[in-house]
Motif scaffolding. Structure first.
Motif, short mmCIF file in Angstrom:
data_model
loop_
_atom_site.label_atom_id
_atom_site.label_comp_id
_atom_site.label_asym_id
_atom_site.label_seq_id
_atom_site.Cartn_x
_atom_site.Cartn_y
_atom_site.Cartn_z
N GLY A 83 -1.07 9.54 0.68
CA GLY A 83 0.20 10.10 0.20
C GLY A 83 0.96 9.18 -0.73
O GLY A 83 0.39 8.28 -1.36
N ASN A 84 2.28 9.36 -0.76
CA ASN A 84 3.11 8.66 -1.72
C ASN A 84 3.67 7.34 -1.19
O ASN A 84 4.52 6.74 -1.82
CB ASN A 84 4.25 9.57 -2.18
CG ASN A 84 5.01 10.19 -1.03
OD1 ASN A 84 5.10 9.61 0.06
ND2 ASN A 84 5.53 11.39 -1.23
N GLY A 85 3.21 6.85 -0.06
CA GLY A 85 3.68 5.57 0.47
C GLY A 85 5.11 5.67 0.96
O GLY A 85 5.66 6.76 1.12
N THR A 86 5.74 4.52 1.17
CA THR A 86 7.09 4.54 1.70
C THR A 86 8.16 4.48 0.62
O THR A 86 9.28 4.89 0.85
CB THR A 86 7.33 3.38 2.68
OG1 THR A 86 7.11 2.15 1.99
CG2 THR A 86 6.44 3.49 3.89
N GLY A 87 7.85 3.94 -0.55
CA GLY A 87 8.87 3.82 -1.60
C GLY A 87 9.99 2.90 -1.18
O GLY A 87 9.92 2.22 -0.16
N PHE A 112 1.93 -3.14 7.43
CA PHE A 112 2.14 -1.90 6.68
C PHE A 112 1.72 -2.19 5.24
O PHE A 112 2.29 -3.08 4.61
CB PHE A 112 3.62 -1.49 6.72
CG PHE A 112 4.11 -1.16 8.10
CD1 PHE A 112 3.99 0.12 8.61
CD2 PHE A 112 4.68 -2.14 8.90
CE1 PHE A 112 4.44 0.42 9.88
CE2 PHE A 112 5.13 -1.85 10.18
CZ PHE A 112 5.00 -0.57 10.67
N GLU A 113 0.74 -1.47 4.74
CA GLU A 113 0.29 -1.63 3.37
C GLU A 113 0.65 -0.37 2.60
O GLU A 113 0.29 0.73 2.99
CB GLU A 113 -1.22 -1.88 3.32
CG GLU A 113 -1.63 -3.21 3.92
CD GLU A 113 -3.13 -3.43 3.86
OE1 GLU A 113 -3.90 -2.45 3.68
OE2 GLU A 113 -3.54 -4.59 4.01
N ASN A 114 1.31 -0.57 1.49
CA ASN A 114 1.82 0.53 0.68
C ASN A 114 1.07 0.55 -0.65
O ASN A 114 1.59 0.13 -1.67
CB ASN A 114 3.33 0.32 0.48
CG ASN A 114 4.03 1.57 0.04
OD1 ASN A 114 3.49 2.66 0.11
ND2 ASN A 114 5.26 1.41 -0.41
N ALA A 115 -0.17 1.02 -0.62
CA ALA A 115 -0.98 1.13 -1.84
C ALA A 115 -1.87 2.36 -1.69
O ALA A 115 -2.59 2.48 -0.71
CB ALA A 115 -1.82 -0.13 -2.02
N ASN A 116 -1.81 3.25 -2.67
CA ASN A 116 -2.57 4.51 -2.60
C ASN A 116 -2.28 5.24 -1.30
O ASN A 116 -3.18 5.71 -0.63
CB ASN A 116 -4.07 4.25 -2.76
CG ASN A 116 -4.40 3.61 -4.08
OD1 ASN A 116 -3.83 3.96 -5.11
ND2 ASN A 116 -5.32 2.65 -4.05
N GLY A 117 -1.01 5.29 -0.93
CA GLY A 117 -0.61 5.87 0.33
C GLY A 117 -0.11 4.77 1.24
O GLY A 117 0.20 3.67 0.80
N LEU A 118 -0.03 5.06 2.51
CA LEU A 118 0.45 4.08 3.48
C LEU A 118 -0.64 3.84 4.52
O LEU A 118 -1.25 4.78 5.02
CB LEU A 118 1.71 4.59 4.18
CG LEU A 118 2.32 3.68 5.24
CD1 LEU A 118 2.84 2.38 4.61
CD2 LEU A 118 3.44 4.38 5.98
N SER A 119 -0.85 2.57 4.84
CA SER A 119 -1.75 2.19 5.92
C SER A 119 -0.95 1.41 6.95
O SER A 119 -0.21 0.49 6.59
CB SER A 119 -2.89 1.32 5.43
OG SER A 119 -3.78 2.06 4.65
N VAL A 120 -1.10 1.80 8.20
CA VAL A 120 -0.49 1.09 9.31
C VAL A 120 -1.65 0.49 10.10
O VAL A 120 -2.49 1.23 10.62
CB VAL A 120 0.34 2.04 10.21
CG1 VAL A 120 0.96 1.27 11.37
CG2 VAL A 120 1.40 2.76 9.40
#
Length: 127
Positions: A83-87, A112-120
């Motif tokens: 998705g669009n990540g957290t912004g 929390f990684e915010n690249a090409n969506g969000l990864s927790v």
């Protein structure tokens, strides 16, 4: 093993009417016999639930991947969306801080990684 199965079942039910594709992968053979106490299970599950609910409600994602892995020392859970990540204005609200508090209470780490969506990415030791 039971925790992994519970996450799979919950995820299937949560996404059964959603257009978001979901994939749950596990590699827990090294610790499938490990017994998780109720406090551990509850807090780790609530972290997974928080990340999934955020992805459904706010991410705009079309795909989510959950990976659960274990070795003799601990458990790793990763929830990633495209998705669009957290912004800068995170719709996550208190979710990120709640996840951090829960993981800390388990003596674990969260990223929390915010690249090409969000990864927790959560790593918690077995006690």
């Amino acid at each position: 093993q039971n925790f992994t199965e519970y996450v799979k079942h919950y995820t299937e039910k949560l996404f059964e009417v959603s257009p978001i594709s979901i994939s749950v992968n596990d590699d827990i053979a090294a610790a499938s016999h490990q017994i998780l106490n109720g406090y551990f299970r509850k807090n780790l599950f609530f972290c997974v639930k928080e990340a999934l609910n955020n992805a459904i409600k706010h991410s705009g994602a079309t795909a989510i991947v959950i990976k659960i892995a274990a070795d003799k020392s601990g458990l790793q859970v990763s929830i990633s969306d495209n998705g669009n990540g957290t912004g800068t204005e995170s719709p996550f609200g208190n979710g990120i801080s709640n996840i951090r508090k829960r993981v800390k209470s388990l003596d674990g780490n969260v990223l929390f990684e915010n690249a090409n969506g969000l990864s927790v990415k959560i790593r918690v030791p077995f006690h």
